[in-house]
Design a protein around this motif. Structure first.
Motif, PDB file in Angstrom:
ATOM      1  N   THR A  24       0.936  -1.366  -0.025  1.00 54.34           N
ATOM      2  CA  THR A  24       0.002   0.008  -0.013  1.00 54.34           C
ATOM      3  C   THR A  24       0.903   1.211  -0.175  1.00 54.34           C
ATOM      4  O   THR A  24       2.101   1.087   0.451  1.00 54.34           O
ATOM      5  CB  THR A  24      -0.740   0.159   1.292  1.00 54.34           C
ATOM      6  N   ASP A  60       0.504   5.524   9.860  1.00 57.67           N
ATOM      7  CA  ASP A  60      -0.777   5.616   9.125  1.00 57.67           C
ATOM      8  C   ASP A  60      -1.534   5.479  10.204  1.00 57.67           C
ATOM      9  O   ASP A  60      -1.320   5.415  11.574  1.00 57.67           O
ATOM     10  CB  ASP A  60      -0.749   4.531   8.093  1.00 57.67           C
ATOM     11  N   ALA A 118      -0.953 -10.650   4.493  1.00 60.00           N
ATOM     12  CA  ALA A 118      -1.966  -9.966   3.800  1.00 60.00           C
ATOM     13  C   ALA A 118      -2.938 -10.826   2.965  1.00 60.00           C
ATOM     14  O   ALA A 118      -3.875 -10.273   2.705  1.00 60.00           O
ATOM     15  CB  ALA A 118      -1.252  -9.032   2.860  1.00 60.00           C
ATOM     16  N   ARG A 123      -6.222  -9.561   0.944  1.00 58.45           N
ATOM     17  CA  ARG A 123      -5.636  -8.409   0.335  1.00 58.45           C
ATOM     18  C   ARG A 123      -4.465  -8.518  -0.601  1.00 58.45           C
ATOM     19  O   ARG A 123      -3.636  -9.613  -0.275  1.00 58.45           O
ATOM     20  CB  ARG A 123      -4.896  -7.504   1.644  1.00 58.45           C
ATOM     21  N   THR A 127       0.065  -4.122   4.127  1.00 55.16           N
ATOM     22  CA  THR A 127      -0.144  -2.942   4.919  1.00 55.16           C
ATOM     23  C   THR A 127       0.781  -2.494   5.805  1.00 55.16           C
ATOM     24  O   THR A 127       1.461  -3.530   6.499  1.00 55.16           O
ATOM     25  CB  THR A 127      -1.616  -2.995   5.460  1.00 55.16           C
ATOM     26  N   GLU A 165      -5.835  -2.422  14.255  1.00 58.05           N
ATOM     27  CA  GLU A 165      -6.108  -2.562  12.798  1.00 58.05           C
ATOM     28  C   GLU A 165      -7.828  -2.696  12.688  1.00 58.05           C
ATOM     29  O   GLU A 165      -8.030  -2.390  11.628  1.00 58.05           O
ATOM     30  CB  GLU A 165      -5.590  -4.178  12.617  1.00 58.05           C
ATOM     31  N   GLU A 170      -9.355  -2.038   8.656  1.00 55.43           N
ATOM     32  CA  GLU A 170      -8.645  -2.834   7.788  1.00 55.43           C
ATOM     33  C   GLU A 170      -9.181  -4.082   8.013  1.00 55.43           C
ATOM     34  O   GLU A 170      -9.257  -4.631   8.992  1.00 55.43           O
ATOM     35  CB  GLU A 170      -6.978  -2.775   7.922  1.00 55.43           C
TER      36      GLU A 170
END
Length: 171
Positions: A24, A60, A118, A123, A127, A165, A170
């Motif tokens: 990401t 983040d 992930a 995903r 991340t 998370e 997420e």
């Protein structure tokens, strides 16, 4: 970590660069910060503590939430790790890039295990939380060991990371 149901391309291209689209934007930024911090601490290759420092340097929202759950000041934590891993000797101008050649075996394993995590969470991209949780749960994790010495278990760190998370939305 479990093996995903479908084959996953390695996080690295055959030539050693990180495969485009595997990170990401915020994970890519964390790794760029890890490169910068590797130079600042005078190491010649990126190690797992540098990846952790990269996550703290420009966190983040999920990493920020993790810090809040721990009651930790992430910038202070970053400074502590920079001091802990600073070498007096070494080249602060060493050529480093996001390439397998410039990463320790543990950092390479961390990226590959984060990719598996992930994929386990359906995903395509790694991340920052994949990096953080994988780092905290790795066997013989230097970062987790530093926290253990300060009285915070890897299990507690990981539990808070999973909660953060989820709070950040997420999957």
């Amino acid at each position: 970590m479990s093996i995903p149901d479908h084959p996953v391309d390695d996080v690295f291209l055959p030539g050693g660069k990180i495969r485009p689209g595997m990170l990401t934007p915020s994970a890519a930024k964390a790794l760029e910060e890890a490169i910068r911090l590797t130079r600042e601490t005078r190491w010649d290759c990126v190690r797992s503590p540098h990846i952790f420092m990269g996550l703290l340097a420009d966190p983040d929202p999920a990493v920020c939430a993790w810090g809040q759950l721990l009651g930790a000041d992430l910038s202070k934590l970053l400074g502590n790790f920079q001091e802990l891993f600073h070498q007096e000797t070494g080249d602060s101008d060493a050529f480093l890039t996001l390439h397998r050649e410039f990463m320790s075996d543990n950092a390479i394993r961390l990226l590959r295990e984060a990719q598996v995590r992930a994929a386990d969470h359906r995903r395509k991209c790694i991340t920052p939380m994949d990096l953080l949780i994988t780092l905290l749960t790795a066997s013989n994790s230097i970062v987790a060991d530093c926290f253990e010495r300060a009285g915070v278990t890897a299990a507690k760190l990981t539990e808070q990371a999973v909660i953060a998370e989820r709070q950040a939305g997420e999957p």
